[in-house]
Design a protein around this motif. Structure first.
Motif, short mmCIF file in Angstrom:
data_model
loop_
_atom_site.label_atom_id
_atom_site.label_comp_id
_atom_site.label_asym_id
_atom_site.label_seq_id
_atom_site.Cartn_x
_atom_site.Cartn_y
_atom_site.Cartn_z
N GLY A 173 0.84 -1.19 0.00
CA GLY A 173 0.00 0.00 0.00
C GLY A 173 0.87 1.24 0.00
N VAL A 174 0.62 2.16 -0.92
CA VAL A 174 1.44 3.37 -1.06
C VAL A 174 0.54 4.60 -0.97
N VAL A 175 0.93 5.55 -0.13
CA VAL A 175 0.21 6.81 -0.03
C VAL A 175 1.12 7.95 -0.44
N VAL A 176 0.53 8.96 -1.09
CA VAL A 176 1.31 10.11 -1.57
C VAL A 176 0.57 11.39 -1.24
N SER A 177 1.31 12.47 -1.11
CA SER A 177 0.73 13.78 -0.81
C SER A 177 0.29 14.45 -2.10
N GLY A 178 -0.59 13.79 -2.81
CA GLY A 178 -1.04 14.32 -4.09
C GLY A 178 -2.34 13.69 -4.52
N MET A 179 -2.78 14.01 -5.71
CA MET A 179 -4.05 13.52 -6.24
C MET A 179 -3.79 12.27 -7.07
N VAL A 180 -4.62 11.26 -6.81
CA VAL A 180 -4.36 9.92 -7.35
C VAL A 180 -5.58 9.40 -8.09
N ASP A 181 -5.35 8.66 -9.18
CA ASP A 181 -6.40 7.87 -9.82
C ASP A 181 -6.30 6.47 -9.22
N PRO A 182 -7.23 6.11 -8.33
CA PRO A 182 -7.09 4.83 -7.63
C PRO A 182 -7.25 3.62 -8.54
N ASP A 183 -7.93 3.77 -9.67
CA ASP A 183 -8.12 2.64 -10.58
C ASP A 183 -6.85 2.30 -11.34
N SER A 184 -6.16 3.32 -11.84
CA SER A 184 -4.94 3.08 -12.62
C SER A 184 -3.68 3.09 -11.77
N GLY A 185 -3.76 3.70 -10.56
CA GLY A 185 -2.57 3.83 -9.73
C GLY A 185 -1.63 4.91 -10.19
N ARG A 186 -2.13 5.84 -11.00
CA ARG A 186 -1.31 6.94 -11.49
C ARG A 186 -1.48 8.15 -10.57
N ILE A 187 -0.39 8.88 -10.37
CA ILE A 187 -0.44 10.13 -9.62
C ILE A 187 -0.82 11.24 -10.60
N LYS A 188 -1.99 11.83 -10.38
CA LYS A 188 -2.44 12.89 -11.27
C LYS A 188 -1.63 14.17 -11.06
N TYR A 189 -1.41 14.50 -9.78
CA TYR A 189 -0.69 15.75 -9.48
C TYR A 189 -0.14 15.67 -8.07
N PHE A 190 1.16 15.90 -7.95
CA PHE A 190 1.86 15.91 -6.66
C PHE A 190 2.48 17.30 -6.55
N PRO A 191 1.74 18.29 -5.99
CA PRO A 191 2.17 19.70 -6.09
C PRO A 191 3.57 19.97 -5.58
N THR A 192 3.92 19.47 -4.39
CA THR A 192 5.21 19.84 -3.80
C THR A 192 6.40 19.22 -4.52
N LEU A 193 6.18 18.16 -5.31
CA LEU A 193 7.26 17.58 -6.10
C LEU A 193 7.14 17.93 -7.58
N GLY A 194 6.01 18.56 -7.95
CA GLY A 194 5.82 18.95 -9.33
C GLY A 194 5.53 17.79 -10.27
N TRP A 195 5.10 16.64 -9.73
CA TRP A 195 4.81 15.48 -10.58
C TRP A 195 3.40 15.58 -11.15
N ARG A 196 3.27 15.22 -12.41
CA ARG A 196 1.96 15.11 -13.06
C ARG A 196 1.92 13.83 -13.89
N ASP A 197 0.81 13.11 -13.76
CA ASP A 197 0.56 11.90 -14.55
C ASP A 197 1.74 10.91 -14.45
N VAL A 198 2.08 10.54 -13.23
CA VAL A 198 3.18 9.59 -13.00
C VAL A 198 2.60 8.21 -12.73
N ASP A 199 3.02 7.22 -13.49
CA ASP A 199 2.58 5.85 -13.29
C ASP A 199 3.42 5.23 -12.18
N LEU A 200 2.80 5.04 -11.02
CA LEU A 200 3.52 4.48 -9.87
C LEU A 200 3.21 3.00 -9.69
N ALA A 201 1.95 2.60 -9.94
CA ALA A 201 1.53 1.24 -9.63
C ALA A 201 2.17 0.18 -10.53
#
Length: 425
Positions: A173-201
């Motif tokens: 189980g992985v939690v992030v300080s950002g907005m996540v699409d729980p179905d795909s496991g992609r990080i939509k937006y991680f403001p403090t790291l500047g990540w957008r649309d990152v495939d983590l899962a």
């Protein structure tokens, strides 16, 4: 209603007033009750009773459920076959024979919980009930997603290799300080790291060969509270979890179900604007709640430096904990700074109360170490902005940082589905 023959006509079920738990059946996504549905529901009830009351005997389980011993034995045998519970001895009877009791099967099974925030990534190994098995390990969070994923895979492999006694890993189980699409496991937006649309899962699944669940950290925190077995376990109705640290986030659950929203961004109240001419926030907008109530904002106010992003994200000469220590030693400036933060915390909580009317709010973050200093200001602000007096008295509980709520939330992502209620209709 009088009938022609002088009797009465019973009110049809369809004409009865709607109750508070009324739910409309979704005709696009429904589940028909089948022959085994009632047994499935009863099996989950039995499993959750074992979880909450273990050790518990079959006789006590039958008594609590109001079922015959034979019916409960059938349910228990199915749980035993599935490896979800086991039977063991507990105590002595009057005749000297040890009665058998039921326990959740936690032996030689574990989960991996990961918390990724802007500064560091933490990993906790837990049993399937979320109880820690090893100390928390940490490593710095790199700003580049591929490097972070590579290091996380290496750390997970190391923990599994060095601890063969733990047995089977049931998931990550992985939690992030950002907005996540729980179905795909992609990080939509991680403001403090500047990540957008990152495939983590997918990279984690491929490397670890484990089930992987990705979730927003504050949503996971409220999930952990829903599944809590502690004395402060919430009942039915809405609850909210508010995280105040480098950022501000809110997780909401209603009747035990996580509120996600259409785009899985429900609860992003940290980016609710309090003043459109206020400091720039990490999200790019101005005057967000986060820009006033976060630890970065508190430190900037105390130092008199630029509270806007990204200036406020630069390493500061002191921390919130040091400001708290100065306030406790009697420094007026430090105390005033904390009370001003308390005012902004209260303003945000008032919006949370107006939005979902929670039965309880859980507060977590560095600022809770000064809760006795700021609570009067928080409560006063909440009362001033409440629409009715009762709303101003909404219960607020602080969650100590030492309890690792974000990691507990990550563990709950793996463990809670096994105990979830079946969906019918």
């Amino acid at each position: 209603m009088a009938a022609a023959g002088g009797g009465s006509v019973p009110v049809r079920e369809s004409l009865r007033p709607a109750g508070p738990s009324m739910r409309r059946i979704n005709l696009e996504a429904f589940r028909i009750a089948r022959r085994g549905t009632s047994r499935e529901i009863n099996r989950q009830i039995a499993l959750n009773l074992v979880r909450a009351k273990q050790p518990i005997s079959r006789a006590d389980l039958a008594r609590i459920m109001g079922l015959r011993r034979g019916a409960v034995s059938l349910l228990v045998n199915e749980l035993l076959s599935a490896g979800l519970v086991f039977e063991g001895d507990k105590g002595e009877s009057k005749r000297g024979r040890k009665p058998m009791h039921l326990y959740i099967e936690t032996r030689r099974r574990f989960a991996l919980a990961v918390d990724i925030n802007a500064s560091h990534t933490s990993i906790l190994v837990t049993d399937v009930l979320g109880e820690p098995l090893l100390d928390v390990s940490r490593f710095p969070t790199g700003r580049q997603a591929p490097a972070l994923i590579k290091e996380l895979i290496r750390q997970v492999a190391r923990l599994r290799r060095e601890n063969p006694q733990l047995g089977e890993c049931v998931g990550l189980g992985v939690v992030v300080s950002g907005m996540v699409d729980p179905d795909s496991g992609r990080i939509k937006y991680f403001p403090t790291l500047g990540w957008r649309d990152v495939d983590l899962a997918e990279p984690l699944k491929a490397a670890t060969k484990l089930p992987v669940v990705i979730e927003n950290s504050v949503k996971a925190c409220v999930l952990a509270q829903v599944w809590s077995l502690g004395a402060d376990e919430p009942g039915d109705g809405p609850i909210a979890f508010v995280h105040v640290s480098d950022g501000v986030g809110v997780g909401i659950a209603i009747d035990g179900k996580l509120l996600r929203g259409v785009h899985s961004i429900a609860g992003e109240l940290g980016h609710m604007s309090l003043n459109r001419h206020g400091p720039r926030c990490s999200c790019g907008q101005n005057g967000c709640w986060e820009a006033y109530a976060s630890t970065r904002a508190t430190v900037s106010r105390y130092l008199g430096t630029d509270p806007s992003w990204p200036a406020s994200a630069q390493p500061a000469a002191l921390t919130v904990n040091e400001i708290i220590a100065r306030a406790r030693s009697g420094e007026g400036r430090a105390l005033d700074t904390l009370r001003e933060t308390g005012f902004y915390v209260g303003r945000g909580l008032a919006a949370v109360v107006k939005a979902v009317d929670p039965r309880r709010i859980y507060m977590e973050g560095e600022i809770t170490a000064a809760w006795d200093l700021i609570e009067p200001t928080v409560r006063e602000t909440l009362r001033e902005q409440a629409l009715i007096p009762e709303a101003g008295e909404t219960e607020i509980l602080t969650v100590p940082l030492g309890e690792h709520p974000r990691l507990r939330g990550a563990a709950a992502l793996v463990s809670s589905p096994a105990f979830a209620a079946p969906i019918v209709a």
